[in-house]
Design an enzyme around this catalytic site. Structure first.
Site, PDB file in Angstrom:
ATOM      1  N   CYS A   1       0.838  -1.198   0.000  1.00 23.09           N
ATOM      2  CA  CYS A   1       0.000   0.000   0.000  1.00 23.09           C
ATOM      3  C   CYS A   1       0.879   1.256   0.000  1.00 23.09           C
ATOM      4  O   CYS A   1       2.094   1.182   0.160  1.00 23.09           O
ATOM      5  CB  CYS A   1      -0.937   0.003   1.212  1.00 23.09           C
ATOM      6  SG  CYS A   1      -0.081   0.246   2.790  1.00 23.09           S
TER       7      CYS A   1
ATOM      8  N   CYS B   1       3.013   1.685   3.103  1.00 23.30           N
ATOM      9  CA  CYS B   1       4.116   0.721   3.140  1.00 23.30           C
ATOM     10  C   CYS B   1       5.258   1.160   2.222  1.00 23.30           C
ATOM     11  O   CYS B   1       6.426   1.072   2.589  1.00 23.30           O
ATOM     12  CB  CYS B   1       3.621  -0.666   2.738  1.00 23.30           C
ATOM     13  SG  CYS B   1       2.352  -1.329   3.830  1.00 23.30           S
TER      14      CYS B   1
END
Length: 77
Positions: free
Chosen positions: A10, A13
């Site tokens: 994501c 991340c």
């Protein structure tokens, strides 16, 4: 030093991964950065919320993106 960035890919991340790479480069510390996206592997480390940061086997951050200054502090301990 081994640093693992845990996350499924994501935006948060990816941000943590890039900030970690920048912190390592700016501090000059020799470290291997590994991106772990496999949820089973992440759960084996006891992490249920991502992104997370693991330094030499110790979970030092989970569930949020740290600032560059905070990551520098974590890797210099």
């Amino acid at each position: 030093m081994e640093i693992k960035v845990l996350g499924t890919g994501c935006r948060k991340c990816r941000t943590l991964e890039e900030t970690t790479k920048q912190a390592v480069a700016e501090t000059g510390i020799e470290a291997t950065i590994i991106k772990v996206e496999d949820m089973l592997e992440i759960m084996k480390l006891g992490v249920m919320t991502t992104p997370a940061l693991v330094i030499d086997g110790n979970v030092v951050l989970k569930g949020r993106v740290a600032s560059l200054a905070e990551i520098k502090e974590l890797i210099q301990k």
